[in-house]
Design a protein around this motif. Structure first.
Motif, PDB file in Angstrom:
ATOM      1  N   UNK A 182      84.017  14.972  58.283  1.00  0.00           N
ATOM      2  CA  UNK A 182      83.579  13.690  58.838  1.00  0.00           C
ATOM      3  C   UNK A 182      82.213  13.301  58.299  1.00  0.00           C
ATOM      4  N   UNK A 183      81.323  14.273  58.192  1.00  0.00           N
ATOM      5  CA  UNK A 183      79.978  14.000  57.690  1.00  0.00           C
ATOM      6  C   UNK A 183      80.014  13.654  56.206  1.00  0.00           C
ATOM      7  N   UNK A 232      76.231   9.524  63.636  1.00  0.00           N
ATOM      8  CA  UNK A 232      76.290  10.883  64.186  1.00  0.00           C
ATOM      9  C   UNK A 232      76.896  10.861  65.580  1.00  0.00           C
ATOM     10  N   UNK A 233      76.580   9.820  66.350  1.00  0.00           N
ATOM     11  CA  UNK A 233      77.154   9.687  67.691  1.00  0.00           C
ATOM     12  C   UNK A 233      78.651   9.477  67.650  1.00  0.00           C
ATOM     13  N   UNK A 234      79.111   8.664  66.699  1.00  0.00           N
ATOM     14  CA  UNK A 234      80.552   8.437  66.541  1.00  0.00           C
ATOM     15  C   UNK A 234      81.260   9.743  66.186  1.00  0.00           C
ATOM     16  N   UNK A 235      80.662  10.479  65.266  1.00  0.00           N
ATOM     17  CA  UNK A 235      81.287  11.742  64.849  1.00  0.00           C
ATOM     18  C   UNK A 235      81.306  12.756  65.987  1.00  0.00           C
ATOM     19  N   UNK A 236      80.257  12.767  66.795  1.00  0.00           N
ATOM     20  CA  UNK A 236      80.241  13.660  67.964  1.00  0.00           C
ATOM     21  C   UNK A 236      81.338  13.287  68.950  1.00  0.00           C
ATOM     22  N   UNK A 237      81.569  11.993  69.126  1.00  0.00           N
ATOM     23  CA  UNK A 237      82.628  11.549  70.046  1.00  0.00           C
ATOM     24  C   UNK A 237      83.997  11.972  69.532  1.00  0.00           C
ATOM     25  N   UNK A 238      84.203  11.838  68.221  1.00  0.00           N
ATOM     26  CA  UNK A 238      85.467  12.278  67.619  1.00  0.00           C
ATOM     27  C   UNK A 238      85.642  13.781  67.802  1.00  0.00           C
TER      28      UNK A 238
END
Length: 535
Positions: A454-455, A462-468
């Motif tokens: 994802x990164x 970073x917030x979107x990726x944490x939610x995923x």
């Protein structure tokens, strides 16, 4: 086929006082709407005796499965209030209420779920068809989901919620209808006499007896007259722990005094316990009984992985991409369109470009996806040959791989028109081994690997990726995929005529919506820049 795990109902009838406990007449005096609502709800205590064709068997099961999956989706996405009710009511109406072929909720003119145009919605025939669909679909899924602990837990959770949701609708609409439901299902609750109500009047006056149907915590404070005119039940306190915990009932001498309007919690608990026992019983006899019904055994075994979307994507014409632009997926532009593919297909595409080869499961998953995305067999042969022959001769490709691609398009072997894999089939399918690129990244990648992907692909903030990642850890793989789409396609829900149905449930639905979004943005002058840059 009886693998319901049900036993004959032996609960005594509810006392006759239920018809006169301050709530009006008996069942015969119910309005048509209330009577219909009661008929639509069941404890499913007895397995039905219906004759169904194999097509009807599958259609009934899929119809209910759509409702249960919608419940799970709405809860997981934290949809509440009117939005929740509207979405779930529409799904129930579309799938568990047989409609005439001319109805806006009709599925197809040939579907066994449709009524004849001459049948009126509130007629006896319509009610019987509704009851048949509801009961049969429940027991079919009960048989399909009794096989493992995880399946039983999932089915129990969703069915209990559906039961409670429908029972609450009955309770909020009519106390008489709720009382009649209890009587119809022979639920044996002791009724509190007026003498006993007067004895505990001071204590009962301190406890609200009604909550608004709006879902707010706006309680009606009872008067002595309210208490005397309200039906109360004496229930063993261990069956009313939820109400006791929130101080919504009186407890005396080991009994909870529960008003009719709050009996929903008690009834739901009984429903859950009964269904849980039935599922456990069914699991013990499944293999023995199911072996006698070999035609439906494969369907039952694969039910939890069934795709419940409206499209199969086995035909390029079903892609549904509009916007005034010609669309054709070819061996030349597939690299350009790869940015509109969901993560699972991007991993296959990137793996193919890197290794110049895909193993068996990867070729099937990606090849059928490209077929459903609109790539012709001829273009598919050219595309795969161009990549594969970077590490092998053309003769080897023709000998070992051409047949498989032609077979996917129904041109070899049994000439079956194979459909692309749905998300459920990918998630529950053969997991990837070392060197494989197939599967669902949200399901089959470990946290570190997925976070790195994802990164590296710069998917959202970073917030979107944490939610995923949080959705992945909670095993909400479909919702993680939906979140990926939302991040890559800002304000997609506001794009006119953009069909988002199936995004997160089918890779081809994800792709079709992404391409349509790009076309719409290009037409509006944006050029699809947001989607391309994000990808």
């Amino acid at each position: 086929m009886n693998i319901s795990g049900s036993s004959s109902r032996g609960t005594p009838k509810l006392k006759k006082e239920i018809s006169s406990g301050g709530i009006g007449g008996g069942i015969g005096s119910l309005s048509r709407k209330d009577a219909s609502a009661i008929a639509a709800l069941s404890f499913y205590a007895e397995p039905p005796h219906y004759e169904l064709s194999l097509d009807e068997f599958e259609e009934y099961a899929i119809a209910r499965l759509k409702v249960l999956r919608k419940i799970e989706e709405l809860k997981t996405r934290n949809i509440t209030g009117d939005a929740f009710k509207k979405a779930l009511d529409q799904t129930i109406q579309e799938n568990l209420h047989p409609s005439s072929s001319s109805s806006s909720y009709s599925s197809s003119s040939s579907s066994s779920l449709n009524l004849s145009p001459s049948v009126k919605p509130n007629s006896r025939e319509a009610k019987e068809a509704h009851q048949k669909l509801d009961t049969a679909s429940h027991f079919i899924l009960r048989a399909a989901y009794c096989r493992t602990e995880d399946l039983r837990r999932w089915f129990l959770t969703q069915e209990t919620f559906l039961f409670k949701y429908q029972l609450e609708k009955i309770a909020s609409a009519s106390s008489q209808a709720l009382a009649s439901f209890l009587q119809e299902n022979q639920l044996n609750f002791d009724i509190v006499s007026n003498e006993e109500k007067k004895k505990y009047a001071d204590l009962l006056l301190s406890i609200p007896i009604h909550q608004n149907g709006s879902g707010t915590k706006d309680y009606k404070v009872p008067s002595l007259s309210d208490i005397l005119n309200t039906l109360y039940f004496k229930i063993p306190f261990q069956e009313a722990t939820d109400l006791i915990a929130t101080r919504q009932c009186l407890v005396r001498n080991g009994y909870a005094y529960v008003p009719l309007t709050k009996i929903v919690t008690i009834v739901t608990t009984k429903f859950r316990i009964t269904l849980s026992k039935s599922l456990s019983q069914a699991s013990r006899i499944f293999s023995t009984v199911a072996s006698d019904y070999t035609p439906i055994l494969p369907l039952l075994n694969s039910m939890n992985s069934q795709y419940t979307g409206d499209k199969e994507y086995n035909d390029a014409l079903q892609l549904g991409i509009a916007g005034g632009e010609d669309y054709e997926l070819t061996h030349q532009n597939v690299y350009q369109y790869a940015s509109s593919m969901p993560l699972c297909m991007q991993m296959l595409h990137n793996g193919l470009l890197r290794d110049h080869k895909l193993k068996h499961h990867g070729r099937l998953q990606y090849g059928l996806f490209l077929k459903g995305a609109g790539m012709s067999m001829e273009e598919s042969l050219v595309f795969f040959q161009r990549e594969f022959t970077k590490i092998m001769t053309s003769e080897k490709f023709q000998k070992e791989y051409t047949y498989n691609i032609r077979h996917m398009y129904g041109k070899e072997g049994k000439r079956t028109n194979y459909t692309p894999y749905s998300c459920a089939k990918i998630i529950l399918g053969t997991p990837p081994n070392s060197g494989d690129h197939h599967g669902c990244p949200y399901r089959h990648y470990d946290d570190e690997h997925l976070a790195s992907v994802l990164s590296k692909m710069q998917i959202g903030s970073a917030g979107d990726r944490n939610e995923i990642m949080n959705l992945k850890r909670k095993r909400h793989y479909n919702l993680a995929c939906q979140k990926h789409f939302e991040v890559m396609h800002p304000n997609a829900s506001g794009v006119k005529d953009l069909n988002l149905s199936g995004v997160g449930d089918h890779p081809n639905a994800w792709y079709a919506a992404s391409v349509a979004y790009r076309i719409a943005k290009k037409s509006s002058g944006d050029g699809g820049k947001q989607s391309e840059d994000a990808s």
